[in-house]
Scaffold this motif. Structure first.
Motif, PDB file in Angstrom:
ATOM      1  N   ARG A 238       5.314   7.974 -10.454  1.00 45.61           N
ATOM      2  CA  ARG A 238       5.655   9.080  -9.540  1.00 45.61           C
ATOM      3  C   ARG A 238       4.503  10.074  -9.455  1.00 45.61           C
ATOM      4  O   ARG A 238       4.212  10.614  -8.374  1.00 45.61           O
ATOM      5  CB  ARG A 238       6.940   9.773 -10.021  1.00 45.61           C
ATOM      6  CG  ARG A 238       7.307  11.043  -9.259  1.00 45.61           C
ATOM      7  CD  ARG A 238       7.572  10.743  -7.801  1.00 45.61           C
ATOM      8  NE  ARG A 238       7.872  11.943  -7.030  1.00 45.61           N
ATOM      9  CZ  ARG A 238       6.963  12.729  -6.459  1.00 45.61           C
ATOM     10  NH1 ARG A 238       5.667  12.454  -6.578  1.00 45.61           N
ATOM     11  NH2 ARG A 238       7.332  13.782  -5.758  1.00 45.61           N
ATOM     12  N   CYS A 239       3.825  10.306 -10.570  1.00 46.25           N
ATOM     13  CA  CYS A 239       2.694  11.244 -10.579  1.00 46.25           C
ATOM     14  C   CYS A 239       1.540  10.731  -9.724  1.00 46.25           C
ATOM     15  O   CYS A 239       0.798  11.523  -9.120  1.00 46.25           O
ATOM     16  CB  CYS A 239       2.210  11.470 -12.009  1.00 46.25           C
ATOM     17  SG  CYS A 239       3.486  12.068 -13.141  1.00 46.25           S
ATOM     18  N   ARG A 240       1.390   9.423  -9.647  1.00 51.93           N
ATOM     19  CA  ARG A 240       0.284   8.831  -8.889  1.00 51.93           C
ATOM     20  C   ARG A 240       0.515   8.901  -7.386  1.00 51.93           C
ATOM     21  O   ARG A 240      -0.401   8.629  -6.594  1.00 51.93           O
ATOM     22  CB  ARG A 240       0.066   7.382  -9.320  1.00 51.93           C
ATOM     23  CG  ARG A 240      -0.245   7.215 -10.801  1.00 51.93           C
ATOM     24  CD  ARG A 240      -0.751   5.834 -11.121  1.00 51.93           C
ATOM     25  NE  ARG A 240      -2.047   5.578 -10.510  1.00 51.93           N
ATOM     26  CZ  ARG A 240      -2.644   4.402 -10.494  1.00 51.93           C
ATOM     27  NH1 ARG A 240      -2.052   3.355 -11.041  1.00 51.93           N
ATOM     28  NH2 ARG A 240      -3.816   4.248  -9.916  1.00 51.93           N
ATOM     29  N   MET A 241       1.718   9.259  -6.974  1.00 51.72           N
ATOM     30  CA  MET A 241       2.006   9.415  -5.553  1.00 51.72           C
ATOM     31  C   MET A 241       1.507  10.748  -5.018  1.00 51.72           C
ATOM     32  O   MET A 241       1.443  10.961  -3.804  1.00 51.72           O
ATOM     33  CB  MET A 241       3.509   9.267  -5.296  1.00 51.72           C
ATOM     34  CG  MET A 241       4.061   7.919  -5.724  1.00 51.72           C
ATOM     35  SD  MET A 241       5.823   7.737  -5.431  1.00 51.72           S
ATOM     36  CE  MET A 241       5.820   7.342  -3.676  1.00 51.72           C
TER      37      MET A 241
ATOM     38  N   VAL B 189       0.836  -1.192   0.000  1.00 57.48           N
ATOM     39  CA  VAL B 189       0.000   0.000   0.000  1.00 57.48           C
ATOM     40  C   VAL B 189       0.877   1.250   0.000  1.00 57.48           C
ATOM     41  O   VAL B 189       2.071   1.189   0.323  1.00 57.48           O
ATOM     42  CB  VAL B 189      -0.947   0.027   1.227  1.00 57.48           C
ATOM     43  CG1 VAL B 189      -1.821  -1.217   1.252  1.00 57.48           C
ATOM     44  CG2 VAL B 189      -0.160   0.174   2.524  1.00 57.48           C
ATOM     45  N   LEU B 190       0.274   2.369  -0.370  1.00 55.89           N
ATOM     46  CA  LEU B 190       0.979   3.651  -0.293  1.00 55.89           C
ATOM     47  C   LEU B 190       1.021   4.077   1.171  1.00 55.89           C
ATOM     48  O   LEU B 190      -0.016   4.313   1.792  1.00 55.89           O
ATOM     49  CB  LEU B 190       0.268   4.700  -1.146  1.00 55.89           C
ATOM     50  CG  LEU B 190       0.977   6.059  -1.232  1.00 55.89           C
ATOM     51  CD1 LEU B 190       2.319   5.926  -1.952  1.00 55.89           C
ATOM     52  CD2 LEU B 190       0.096   7.086  -1.952  1.00 55.89           C
ATOM     53  N   ASN B 191       2.214   4.158   1.716  1.00 53.55           N
ATOM     54  CA  ASN B 191       2.402   4.448   3.139  1.00 53.55           C
ATOM     55  C   ASN B 191       2.456   5.940   3.416  1.00 53.55           C
ATOM     56  O   ASN B 191       1.982   6.422   4.451  1.00 53.55           O
ATOM     57  CB  ASN B 191       3.695   3.786   3.622  1.00 53.55           C
ATOM     58  CG  ASN B 191       3.879   3.875   5.114  1.00 53.55           C
ATOM     59  OD1 ASN B 191       2.967   3.556   5.869  1.00 53.55           O
ATOM     60  ND2 ASN B 191       5.055   4.311   5.546  1.00 53.55           N
ATOM     61  N   SER B 192       3.045   6.692   2.473  1.00 55.68           N
ATOM     62  CA  SER B 192       3.179   8.139   2.624  1.00 55.68           C
ATOM     63  C   SER B 192       3.440   8.758   1.264  1.00 55.68           C
ATOM     64  O   SER B 192       3.848   8.069   0.326  1.00 55.68           O
ATOM     65  CB  SER B 192       4.328   8.482   3.586  1.00 55.68           C
ATOM     66  OG  SER B 192       5.548   7.954   3.108  1.00 55.68           O
ATOM     67  N   ARG B 193       3.193  10.038   1.167  1.00 57.06           N
ATOM     68  CA  ARG B 193       3.458  10.758  -0.088  1.00 57.06           C
ATOM     69  C   ARG B 193       4.774  11.520   0.035  1.00 57.06           C
ATOM     70  O   ARG B 193       5.050  12.131   1.071  1.00 57.06           O
ATOM     71  CB  ARG B 193       2.320  11.737  -0.397  1.00 57.06           C
ATOM     72  CG  ARG B 193       0.958  11.059  -0.567  1.00 57.06           C
ATOM     73  CD  ARG B 193      -0.070  12.056  -1.088  1.00 57.06           C
ATOM     74  NE  ARG B 193      -1.431  11.517  -1.040  1.00 57.06           N
ATOM     75  CZ  ARG B 193      -1.958  10.708  -1.960  1.00 57.06           C
ATOM     76  NH1 ARG B 193      -1.228  10.340  -2.996  1.00 57.06           N
ATOM     77  NH2 ARG B 193      -3.193  10.268  -1.835  1.00 57.06           N
TER      78      ARG B 193
ATOM     79  N   TRP C 222      -2.831   7.262  -6.263  1.00 57.47           N
ATOM     80  CA  TRP C 222      -2.917   6.210  -5.269  1.00 57.47           C
ATOM     81  C   TRP C 222      -3.379   6.829  -3.954  1.00 57.47           C
ATOM     82  O   TRP C 222      -3.001   7.963  -3.625  1.00 57.47           O
ATOM     83  CB  TRP C 222      -1.541   5.565  -5.059  1.00 57.47           C
ATOM     84  CG  TRP C 222      -1.090   4.676  -6.175  1.00 57.47           C
ATOM     85  CD1 TRP C 222      -1.870   3.903  -6.993  1.00 57.47           C
ATOM     86  CD2 TRP C 222       0.256   4.436  -6.598  1.00 57.47           C
ATOM     87  NE1 TRP C 222      -1.096   3.204  -7.876  1.00 57.47           N
ATOM     88  CE2 TRP C 222       0.207   3.499  -7.661  1.00 57.47           C
ATOM     89  CE3 TRP C 222       1.498   4.911  -6.176  1.00 57.47           C
ATOM     90  CZ2 TRP C 222       1.354   3.042  -8.306  1.00 57.47           C
ATOM     91  CZ3 TRP C 222       2.641   4.453  -6.807  1.00 57.47           C
ATOM     92  CH2 TRP C 222       2.573   3.533  -7.874  1.00 57.47           C
ATOM     93  N   GLN C 223      -4.174   6.084  -3.206  1.00 58.52           N
ATOM     94  CA  GLN C 223      -4.679   6.582  -1.933  1.00 58.52           C
ATOM     95  C   GLN C 223      -3.851   6.012  -0.784  1.00 58.52           C
ATOM     96  O   GLN C 223      -3.418   4.862  -0.824  1.00 58.52           O
ATOM     97  CB  GLN C 223      -6.156   6.199  -1.758  1.00 58.52           C
ATOM     98  CG  GLN C 223      -7.070   6.785  -2.824  1.00 58.52           C
ATOM     99  CD  GLN C 223      -7.038   8.305  -2.871  1.00 58.52           C
ATOM    100  OE1 GLN C 223      -7.049   8.964  -1.825  1.00 58.52           O
ATOM    101  NE2 GLN C 223      -7.003   8.863  -4.083  1.00 58.52           N
ATOM    102  N   LEU C 224      -3.636   6.818   0.245  1.00 62.22           N
ATOM    103  CA  LEU C 224      -2.878   6.373   1.403  1.00 62.22           C
ATOM    104  C   LEU C 224      -3.524   5.154   2.044  1.00 62.22           C
ATOM    105  O   LEU C 224      -4.750   5.083   2.191  1.00 62.22           O
ATOM    106  CB  LEU C 224      -2.760   7.505   2.423  1.00 62.22           C
ATOM    107  CG  LEU C 224      -1.851   8.680   2.019  1.00 62.22           C
ATOM    108  CD1 LEU C 224      -1.987   9.820   3.017  1.00 62.22           C
ATOM    109  CD2 LEU C 224      -0.400   8.227   1.914  1.00 62.22           C
TER     110      LEU C 224
ATOM    111  N   VAL D 216      -4.108  -0.278  -1.561  1.00 58.48           N
ATOM    112  CA  VAL D 216      -3.191  -1.023  -2.399  1.00 58.48           C
ATOM    113  C   VAL D 216      -2.850  -0.244  -3.666  1.00 58.48           C
ATOM    114  O   VAL D 216      -3.724   0.380  -4.282  1.00 58.48           O
ATOM    115  CB  VAL D 216      -3.775  -2.413  -2.737  1.00 58.48           C
ATOM    116  CG1 VAL D 216      -5.024  -2.295  -3.617  1.00 58.48           C
ATOM    117  CG2 VAL D 216      -2.739  -3.299  -3.405  1.00 58.48           C
ATOM    118  N   ALA D 217      -1.559  -0.237  -4.029  1.00 60.98           N
ATOM    119  CA  ALA D 217      -1.124   0.395  -5.272  1.00 60.98           C
ATOM    120  C   ALA D 217      -1.397  -0.550  -6.436  1.00 60.98           C
ATOM    121  O   ALA D 217      -1.680  -1.738  -6.252  1.00 60.98           O
ATOM    122  CB  ALA D 217       0.357   0.738  -5.191  1.00 60.98           C
ATOM    123  N   ASP D 218      -1.326  -0.034  -7.658  1.00 58.16           N
ATOM    124  CA  ASP D 218      -1.590  -0.866  -8.820  1.00 58.16           C
ATOM    125  C   ASP D 218      -0.837  -0.341 -10.024  1.00 58.16           C
ATOM    126  O   ASP D 218      -0.350   0.795 -10.033  1.00 58.16           O
ATOM    127  CB  ASP D 218      -3.094  -0.942  -9.120  1.00 58.16           C
ATOM    128  CG  ASP D 218      -3.641   0.385  -9.612  1.00 58.16           C
ATOM    129  OD1 ASP D 218      -3.571   1.372  -8.859  1.00 58.16           O
ATOM    130  OD2 ASP D 218      -4.124   0.455 -10.757  1.00 58.16           O
TER     131      ASP D 218
END
Length: 347
Positions: A53-56, A7-11, A68-70, A73-75
């Motif tokens: 990188r843009c999706r972060m 998952v995205l943990n932080s931006r 991606w949402q904090l 799950v990333a994709d």
């Protein structure tokens, strides 16, 4: 069923450099049963790409990329094998791919959103469908065909920046196959430059971290530059554009040097370079491969044919294990890889 997912943990922030810790590996669960139209798949390979990188960012800066949402799950691009199917066109054992594959070990997906793969088309190298025979190869081929205006016998010189990357390493080779008489790459190490010339058929390559790039370009492209496959933007692109010919063409593929900066896409050129572009009638139009999906099937078959014939050399950097995907992303964004970055999730 217990699975692992990332998952995205932080931006990193709009101007920050991504690090492995921006992602988090965790356990989760999925249903034990699937519904009509669904398939359960085991993930084999995941693709790691600069556009991610843009999706972060909360604002991706694009109308076709969702952030991606904090803690979700990333994709991205992925390949897996069907373990159970309730979809009419997919059976257990089929290899399938999707551009929105979740970063997890096992997933339940809508079968209608998956594309079945034929491993024989890439000599059994399934991961190639995420790179040379996938969206990366399509970007290189269709970018050159739609925006490069390459004509066999026209004695054109192509320059490729980010030439040792996933797209650039293919673009230079495809430029030659499509008819360019001279292809020059720009990369960041002597090793990369050597591989471009000795393995991938570039006529020459410039290490932009050594010497004067403008002087080397003038020496290696004495007739000027007719086609520029731009993966990086920034100072390197400004240098190339200043040596482009009248009525030449920029294939605006990516701007990786700008992805960690809060600037619009495509980034505006400096006034003096913009003046050159206009005076020399150099085309610089945004290119989005998703706008040419009507040409996908024929283009993939062309890429596969070149791979089978040995005309298209493929380089991959493979990292083992879902737990290492954050580190793979960090390495890819720092420019440390040669060719396509792939994460092997399970065998």
């Amino acid at each position: 069923m217990i699975i692992q997912r990332v998952v995205l943990n932080s931006r990193p922030g709009k101007n920050g450099v991504p690090v492995a810790e921006n992602f988090r590996l965790e356990q989760s669960t999925i249903a034990d049963t699937i519904q009509v139209g669904q398939v359960r798949v085991r993930t084999l390979y995941l693709s790691v790409d600069p556009y991610m990188r843009c999706r972060m960012n909360e604002d991706t800066g694009s109308d076709y990329l969702l952030p991606w949402q904090l803690s979700e799950v990333a994709d991205g691009g992925g390949i897996g094998v069907v373990e159970e199917s309730k979809h009419d066109n997919l059976a257990k054992g089929d290899f399938v791919t999707s551009f929105t594959w979740p970063w997890q070990t096992v997933a339940i997906l809508d079968g209608s959103l998956l594309q079945k793969l034929v491993p024989q088309l890439v000599n059994g190298r399934l991961s190639y469908f995420l790179g040379a025979a996938g969206i990366t190869g399509l970007t290189a081929l269709l970018g050159i065909r739609e925006k490069g205006h390459v004509a066999a016998g026209a004695n054109q010189t192509m320059v490729v920046s980010g030439a040792a990357g996933a797209c650039g390493s293919l673009a230079g080779q495809i430029g030659r196959l499509e008819g360019c008489s001279r292809v020059v790459g720009i990369a960041g190490t002597d090793e990369k430059c050597s591989i471009l010339v000795q393995e991938m058929g570039f006529d020459a390559a410039i290490n932009y971290k050594k010497g004067n790039v403008a002087e080397q370009l003038r020496e290696l492209c004495p007739g000027g530059v007719d086609v520029y496959f731009d993966n990086v933007g920034g100072d390197i692109s400004d240098t190339v554009i200043s040596q482009m010919n009248q009525n030449s063409h920029i294939i605006l593929c990516g701007q990786i040097s700008q992805y960690n900066k809060d600037v619009p896409y495509p980034p505006p050129l400096p006034p003096d370079i913009e003046k050159i572009q206009k005076e020399r009638n150099i085309t610089r139009e945004r290119f989005l491969v998703l706008n040419y999906m009507d040409k996908q099937e024929a283009s993939v078959l062309q890429l596969c044919q070149w791979i089978q014939e040995g005309k298209l050399k493929v380089r991959e950097t493979t990292v083992e294990g879902l737990a290492n995907i954050g580190a793979a992303f960090q390495s890819m964004m720092s420019g440390g890889n040669i060719g396509k970055q792939i994460v092997s999730v399970s065998k």
